[in-house]
Motif scaffolding. Structure first.
Motif, mmCIF file in Angstrom:
data_model
loop_
_atom_site.group_PDB
_atom_site.id
_atom_site.type_symbol
_atom_site.label_atom_id
_atom_site.label_comp_id
_atom_site.label_asym_id
_atom_site.label_seq_id
_atom_site.Cartn_x
_atom_site.Cartn_y
_atom_site.Cartn_z
ATOM 1 N N SER A 1 14.839 -25.170 -8.105
ATOM 2 C CA SER A 1 14.637 -26.607 -8.314
ATOM 3 C C SER A 1 13.318 -26.817 -9.046
ATOM 4 C CB SER A 1 14.616 -27.349 -6.980
ATOM 5 O OG SER A 1 13.411 -27.085 -6.272
ATOM 6 N N ALA A 2 13.259 -27.865 -9.839
ATOM 7 C CA ALA A 2 12.037 -28.165 -10.596
ATOM 8 C C ALA A 2 10.862 -28.427 -9.654
ATOM 9 C CB ALA A 2 12.273 -29.370 -11.500
ATOM 10 N N GLU A 3 11.141 -29.122 -8.569
ATOM 11 C CA GLU A 3 10.070 -29.431 -7.611
ATOM 12 C C GLU A 3 9.561 -28.173 -6.934
ATOM 13 O OE1 GLU A 3 12.786 -32.142 -5.677
ATOM 14 O OE2 GLU A 3 11.209 -33.688 -5.700
ATOM 15 N N GLY A 4 10.494 -27.287 -6.576
ATOM 16 C CA GLY A 4 10.106 -26.047 -5.925
ATOM 17 C C GLY A 4 9.273 -25.164 -6.833
ATOM 18 N N GLU B 1 7.413 -26.156 -9.256
ATOM 19 C CA GLU B 1 6.106 -26.804 -9.398
ATOM 20 C C GLU B 1 5.184 -26.429 -8.242
ATOM 21 O OE1 GLU B 1 4.377 -31.360 -9.360
ATOM 22 O OE2 GLU B 1 6.430 -31.007 -10.060
ATOM 23 N N VAL B 2 5.753 -26.328 -7.046
ATOM 24 C CA VAL B 2 4.971 -25.919 -5.879
ATOM 25 C C VAL B 2 4.380 -24.532 -6.099
ATOM 26 C CG1 VAL B 2 5.143 -25.213 -3.453
ATOM 27 C CG2 VAL B 2 6.187 -27.360 -4.203
ATOM 28 N N LEU B 3 5.220 -23.588 -6.545
ATOM 29 C CA LEU B 3 4.746 -22.220 -6.746
ATOM 30 C C LEU B 3 3.687 -22.157 -7.844
ATOM 31 C CD1 LEU B 3 4.972 -19.227 -6.034
ATOM 32 C CD2 LEU B 3 6.750 -19.035 -7.780
ATOM 33 N N LEU B 4 3.902 -22.849 -8.929
ATOM 34 C CA LEU B 4 2.938 -22.805 -10.031
ATOM 35 C C LEU B 4 1.588 -23.361 -9.603
ATOM 36 C CD1 LEU B 4 5.165 -23.851 -13.081
ATOM 37 C CD2 LEU B 4 4.591 -21.562 -12.249
ATOM 38 N N GLU B 5 1.591 -24.324 -8.696
ATOM 39 C CA GLU B 5 0.330 -24.848 -8.170
ATOM 40 C C GLU B 5 -0.399 -23.779 -7.358
ATOM 41 O OE1 GLU B 5 -2.569 -27.693 -7.921
ATOM 42 O OE2 GLU B 5 -0.682 -27.837 -9.044
ATOM 43 N N LEU B 6 0.361 -23.009 -6.591
ATOM 44 C CA LEU B 6 -0.245 -21.960 -5.772
ATOM 45 C C LEU B 6 -0.790 -20.817 -6.619
ATOM 46 C CD1 LEU B 6 2.329 -21.761 -2.835
ATOM 47 C CD2 LEU B 6 0.027 -22.710 -2.764
ATOM 48 N N VAL B 7 -0.166 -20.576 -7.773
ATOM 49 C CA VAL B 7 -0.623 -19.498 -8.654
ATOM 50 C C VAL B 7 -2.080 -19.696 -9.061
ATOM 51 C CG1 VAL B 7 -0.319 -18.532 -10.992
ATOM 52 C CG2 VAL B 7 1.660 -18.852 -9.502
ATOM 53 N N LYS B 8 -2.517 -20.937 -9.128
ATOM 54 C CA LYS B 8 -3.895 -21.225 -9.549
ATOM 55 C C LYS B 8 -4.913 -20.585 -8.629
ATOM 56 C CE LYS B 8 -2.615 -25.717 -11.559
ATOM 57 N NZ LYS B 8 -2.803 -27.190 -11.465
ATOM 58 N N THR B 9 -4.569 -20.414 -7.347
ATOM 59 C CA THR B 9 -5.524 -19.868 -6.372
ATOM 60 C C THR B 9 -5.179 -18.436 -5.951
ATOM 61 O OG1 THR B 9 -4.276 -20.766 -4.495
ATOM 62 C CG2 THR B 9 -5.968 -22.175 -5.476
ATOM 63 N N LEU C 1 9.028 -33.441 -0.367
ATOM 64 C CA LEU C 1 9.601 -32.168 -0.804
ATOM 65 C C LEU C 1 10.598 -31.643 0.219
ATOM 66 C CD1 LEU C 1 6.380 -30.435 -2.178
ATOM 67 C CD2 LEU C 1 8.390 -31.062 -3.527
ATOM 68 N N GLU C 2 10.257 -31.809 1.492
ATOM 69 C CA GLU C 2 11.139 -31.337 2.548
ATOM 70 C C GLU C 2 12.444 -32.130 2.554
ATOM 71 O OE1 GLU C 2 10.834 -30.114 7.283
ATOM 72 O OE2 GLU C 2 9.261 -31.312 6.338
ATOM 73 N N LYS C 3 12.363 -33.426 2.362
ATOM 74 C CA LYS C 3 13.567 -34.264 2.342
ATOM 75 C C LYS C 3 14.459 -33.941 1.160
ATOM 76 C CE LYS C 3 11.891 -38.297 4.921
ATOM 77 N NZ LYS C 3 11.547 -39.748 4.855
ATOM 78 N N SER C 4 13.842 -33.551 0.038
ATOM 79 C CA SER C 4 14.625 -33.229 -1.174
ATOM 80 C C SER C 4 15.288 -31.850 -1.083
ATOM 81 C CB SER C 4 13.731 -33.270 -2.410
ATOM 82 O OG SER C 4 12.855 -32.145 -2.453
ATOM 83 N N GLY C 5 14.871 -31.037 -0.119
ATOM 84 C CA GLY C 5 15.412 -29.679 0.012
ATOM 85 C C GLY C 5 14.676 -28.649 -0.818
ATOM 86 N N ALA C 6 13.603 -29.066 -1.508
ATOM 87 C CA ALA C 6 12.834 -28.119 -2.334
ATOM 88 C C ALA C 6 12.052 -27.131 -1.493
ATOM 89 C CB ALA C 6 11.868 -28.877 -3.257
ATOM 90 N N ILE C 7 11.720 -27.497 -0.266
ATOM 91 C CA ILE C 7 11.011 -26.608 0.647
ATOM 92 C C ILE C 7 11.670 -26.672 2.027
ATOM 93 C CG2 ILE C 7 8.806 -26.853 -0.554
ATOM 94 C CD1 ILE C 7 7.918 -28.678 1.807
#
Length: 403
Positions: free
Chosen positions: A82-85, A87-95, A392-398
């Motif tokens: 999913s696009a939202e999911g 996006e979550v991972l790419l944000e974590l890659v920064k750290t 995110l949880e409601k959308s099923g992305a996480i």
């Protein structure tokens, strides 16, 4: 005077573990044992290994196979399709300091988590890519399964009887050595980054890992021009002289490793060995020596033979099962196994980390997580608001799991 508290050697480093099955999770667990904050990025349905038992062994909420390969990790359950999911991972890659994956070649790029993409987000990232046969080539789409690689590597043709089926290792040998290769690669790349500030791509594959493990054997063939020739008897290694292998005694089995034939013959009462030459007859009469050794050793118990051989400085040892191994005096002395309490699986006893550091010891900080157990914590640390996490949880992305 109080001693200063010891820190783990990789404390402060973050690893994103996007791997499945054994080799990748085992490598990431090694990094976690040394103190890295390992975030296991898995689908909202849970990593594949959660749903496949090893040897039929199950657990309460976590099966034994997953439990053994995923301690010292936090679970982030996210749908990367999913696009939202994503996006979550790419944000974590920064750290992140290390990103580890063992997707089939091409999958990381399709998901948008390949090295080229992630290194632009975080140039300091050490990206470890594991595969079965390499990133390209004629076997790139073949399944990278342990036994298949054992067969392809030539290793199975170095043991067992001539004319019989090749002998496989009794462990997931290729997975394990590939895990260690990835672990070493990650550490080496982190050292390079500490010196230069730059991250890099690290690639390892199962075929190269198991091939290079056979450094001596393959060099005997490529440099010494000696062929693999298995014997009629179950000699334990084609390139080591007889007797060499496991032999039955009156009450079990013992290992004998290429003893001086004259001394060995005196102890077991085999007169024909007295006139044999170690570096001639031990090769040319290998099956004969093996068979005669086998016949003689059934006369005494394992304990009796081991006492005689050790007194004569002949290399020997017991053949253990796991029940013997866990009670062995040296294993206990080395504290090879670790024990800890797991919130869903109870008391866990499992092999620990095999290296010891005087100032930065490894430790079990947590057992294997349930799927998504740490999703909320990880995302809060990354700056996501509670409202965003709930959306995110409601959308099923996480998936935000709980104990």
């Amino acid at each position: 005077m109080d001693m200063p508290a010891k820190k783990n050697i990789l404390s402060g480093y973050r690893v994103l573990d996007c791997s499945i099955a054994m080799a990748g999770p085992f490598a990431a667990q090694r990094l976690g044992d040394l103190g890295a904050d390992v975030i296991k990025v898995e689908p909202v349905t849970g990593e594949w290994q959660r749903h496949v038992s090893a040897g039929g062994a199950t657990g309460n909420r976590i099966n034994v196979s997953f439990l053994s390969l995923n301690r010292n990790k936090r679970s982030l359950a996210v749908d990367l399709k999913s696009a939202e999911g994503k996006e979550v991972l790419l944000e974590l890659v920064k750290t992140a300091d290390v990103f580890l994956q063992n997707y089939r070649p091409g999958v990381a790029k399709r998901l948008g988590v390949d090295y080229e993409t992630l290194s632009k987000i975080n140039p300091r990232l050490v990206y470890v890519s594991m595969s079965g046969y390499g990133e390209d080539g004629p076997y790139v789409n073949n399944p990278g399964q342990d036994l298949i690689l054992q067969g392809l590597s030539g290793a199975m043709m170095s043991t067992g009887r001539a004319g019989e089926a090749p002998t496989a290792a009794g462990q997931y040998l290729v997975d394990a050595v590939t895990a260690y290769s990835a672990f070493e690669g990650a550490l080496a790349a982190l050292l390079h980054r500490e010196r230069t500030g730059e991250g890099q791509l690290v690639q390892t594959n199962m075929l190269d890992a198991i091939t290079t493990l056979q450094m001596q054997e393959l060099s005997v063939f490529t440099v010494g021009h000696k062929e693999q020739k298995r014997s009629a008897e179950p000699h334990a290694h084609v390139f080591i002289r007889a007797p060499y292998g496991a032999f039955a005694t009156a009450d079990g089995y013992i290992i004998i490793a290429f003893p001086p034939l004259k001394k060995f013959g005196e102890i077991i009462g085999e007169e024909s060995f007295m006139t044999m030459q170690d570096e001639v007859d031990s090769w040319t009469r290998r099956d004969e020596i093996f068979a005669k050794t086998r016949e003689r050793l059934t006369a005494k118990t394992s304990e009796e033979w081991l006492a005689l051989f050790r007194a004569a400085d002949i290399w020997c040892g017991p053949v253990y099962g796991y029940s013997d191994l866990v009670e062995d005096a040296q294993i206990k002395h080395n504290e090879t196994f670790v024990e800890y309490d797991h919130p869903t699986e109870g008391r866990v006893k499992t092999p620990g980390f095999p290296l010891k550091f005087s100032k930065t010891p490894s430790e079990v900080r947590m057992g294997a997580p349930v799927v998504g157990q740490h999703t909320r914590d990880v995302l809060r640390e990354a700056g996501f608001s509670d409202e965003k996490i709930e959306a995110l949880e409601k959308s099923g992305a996480i998936l935000a799991g709980s104990l």
